[in-house]
Design a protein around this motif. Structure first.
Motif, short mmCIF file in Angstrom:
data_model
loop_
_atom_site.label_atom_id
_atom_site.label_comp_id
_atom_site.label_asym_id
_atom_site.label_seq_id
_atom_site.Cartn_x
_atom_site.Cartn_y
_atom_site.Cartn_z
N GLN A 90 15.21 38.62 20.62
CA GLN A 90 16.72 39.14 19.91
C GLN A 90 17.40 39.68 21.18
O GLN A 90 18.66 39.58 21.01
N ASP A 116 23.29 32.03 33.12
CA ASP A 116 21.54 32.08 32.59
C ASP A 116 20.98 32.60 33.69
O ASP A 116 19.95 33.02 33.48
N LYS A 174 24.26 31.79 19.80
CA LYS A 174 25.18 32.27 21.19
C LYS A 174 26.56 32.16 20.60
O LYS A 174 27.26 32.96 20.93
N GLY A 194 11.75 39.35 16.39
CA GLY A 194 12.30 40.85 16.28
C GLY A 194 12.34 41.64 17.59
O GLY A 194 12.75 42.64 17.43
N1 LIG Z 1 19.59 27.60 29.00
C1 LIG Z 1 18.56 28.33 28.41
N2 LIG Z 1 17.80 27.72 27.67
C2 LIG Z 1 16.76 28.41 27.29
C3 LIG Z 1 16.47 29.67 27.18
C4 LIG Z 1 17.76 30.25 27.92
O1 LIG Z 1 17.95 31.67 28.29
N3 LIG Z 1 18.71 29.66 28.33
N4 LIG Z 1 15.89 30.45 26.79
C5 LIG Z 1 14.79 29.87 25.59
C6 LIG Z 1 15.69 29.79 24.17
N5 LIG Z 1 16.26 30.93 23.88
C7 LIG Z 1 17.72 30.94 24.16
O2 LIG Z 1 18.24 29.98 24.92
C8 LIG Z 1 15.92 31.89 22.85
C9 LIG Z 1 14.83 32.00 22.51
C10 LIG Z 1 14.31 32.85 21.55
C11 LIG Z 1 15.22 33.60 20.69
C12 LIG Z 1 15.10 34.79 19.51
O3 LIG Z 1 15.94 35.26 19.27
N6 LIG Z 1 13.93 34.80 19.37
C13 LIG Z 1 13.60 35.26 17.70
C14 LIG Z 1 12.69 34.37 16.88
C15 LIG Z 1 13.64 33.19 16.85
C16 LIG Z 1 13.25 32.18 15.58
O4 LIG Z 1 13.33 32.76 14.65
O5 LIG Z 1 12.93 30.90 16.00
C17 LIG Z 1 12.87 36.59 17.96
O6 LIG Z 1 11.79 36.64 18.90
O7 LIG Z 1 13.03 37.26 17.17
C18 LIG Z 1 16.70 33.73 21.17
C19 LIG Z 1 16.99 32.61 22.31
C20 LIG Z 1 14.56 28.39 26.04
N7 LIG Z 1 15.81 27.82 26.50
#
Ligand SMILES: Nc1nc2c(c(=O)[nH]1)N[C@@H](CN(C=O)c1ccc(C(=O)N[C@@H](CCC(=O)O)C(=O)O)cc1)CN2
Ligand SMILES: [Mg+2]
Length: 295
Positions: A273, A119, A52, A269
């Protein structure tokens, strides 16, 4: 079958956000400023928050990271939230979830000023979303809607089946897709652990949104030929032959379902993302005062 490429779409949207931010600043607007509060040393949470902060830099936002030990007391965290609410330089902030067990997440969420709640987790924003007022839409649902719009996937009149009723994914996306909007007008069925004959519900779906948290739960026998499959799951499964010892899989058995789907999101992916991109979109809205004019 077409793979929805969350990585390249996120990159594209970040370039757009960068241009919009430059334009806004040129016109006399302030540089958008996002703050993130990270409690504890969970590896995944650290990585998400790092992402972020790094993404803020990419699009030309300012950012502030507040890191606290997992032993922090609830009242101290609430004081930090209060400070961010009052800090006029901060346009929006997030408290990374999950929080340690001794801290009440709802209490923290309720303490965030809805005006800065990028959020979109505060009940004021969720309530405004339900009745169609301007609000911050939570990052994951906003990411899914953006993906479908950009891939020209029509929702009007479609049967959508959402698997999972969480506050931050299943419930908001089911509401958004059923609303009378350009991204809505679908007929939505929200399935959960008590749903009778869940398999036949999924089999009727034109669009499947899997947010149930069970690795590879959706198998090809559950999917109608030509369905759109959006996978929100991020599950770690043991993979002893890899460097990390685990790998990430979604709630959908990608290899077998991909053969039947018209569109499918991969994990990683895909939707994941888009979540950070959506947070940046909300932060720019906050800096522009688009949702709550005049604060
Ligand atoms: N305050 C918050 N906490 C949490 C949120 C949120 O939106 N606000 N969401 C999730 C975690 N999250 C962001 O915070 C999040 C989850 C996954 C990804 C992401 O890029 N996933 C990748 C793979 C990630 C990896 O390699 O581990 C993908 O799917 O390609 C980004 C953000 C819970 N907490
Ligand atoms: Mg807790």
């Amino acid at each position: 079958m077409k793979i929805i490429d969350g990585r390249s779409l996120a990159k594209e949207i970040k370039s757009e956000l960068k241009r919009e931010t430059q334009k806004f600043i040129k016109q006399g607007g302030k540089t958008p400023h996002l703050a993130a509060v990270l409690v504890g040393d969970d590896g995944a949470s650290q990585a998400y928050v790092r992402n972020k902060i790094k993404s803020c830099e990419r699009v030309g936002f300012e950012s502030t990271l507040i890191k606290k030990k997992s032993t922090i007391q609830e009242d101290e965290l609430l004081e930090i939230v209060d400070g961010l609410n009052k800090n006029e330089d901060i346009d929006g902030f997030i408290v990374q979830l999950p929080l340690p067990d001794h801290i009440d997440e709802s209490k923290v969420t309720l303490a965030i000023d809805p005006v800065k709640d990028v959020d979109g987790f505060h009940p004021m924003n969720l309530g405004r979303m339900v009745i169609g007022l301007p609000c911050y839409i939570p990052a994951t649902p906003l990411g899914m809607i953006t993906m479908m719009e950009r891939y020209n996937i029509k929702t009007e009149g479609k049967n959508v089946v959402v698997l999972g009723r969480s506050n931050i994914v299943g419930t908001p996306i089911s509401i958004l897709l059923s609303q009378k909007t350009k991204w809505g007008n679908a007929t939505v069925t929200l399935c959960h652990s008590r749903t009778k004959d869940l398999v036949s519900e999924v089999q009727r779906a034109d669009i499947i949104i899997a947010a149930i948290g069970i690795p590879r739960f959706v198998t090809s026998d559950m999917v109608k030929e030509g369905a759109v499959v959006i996978d929100v799951g991020i599950n770690r499964i043991d993979a002893p032959d890899t460097k990390k010892g685990y790998k990430l899989v979604g709630d959908v058995d990608f290899d077998e379902v991909a053969a039947k789907a018209s569109y499918i999101t991969p994990v990683p992916g895909g939707v994941g993302q888009m979540t950070v991109t959506s947070l940046l979109m909300n932060t720019l809205k906050a800096a522009r005062g688009e949702i709550y004019p005049g604060g």
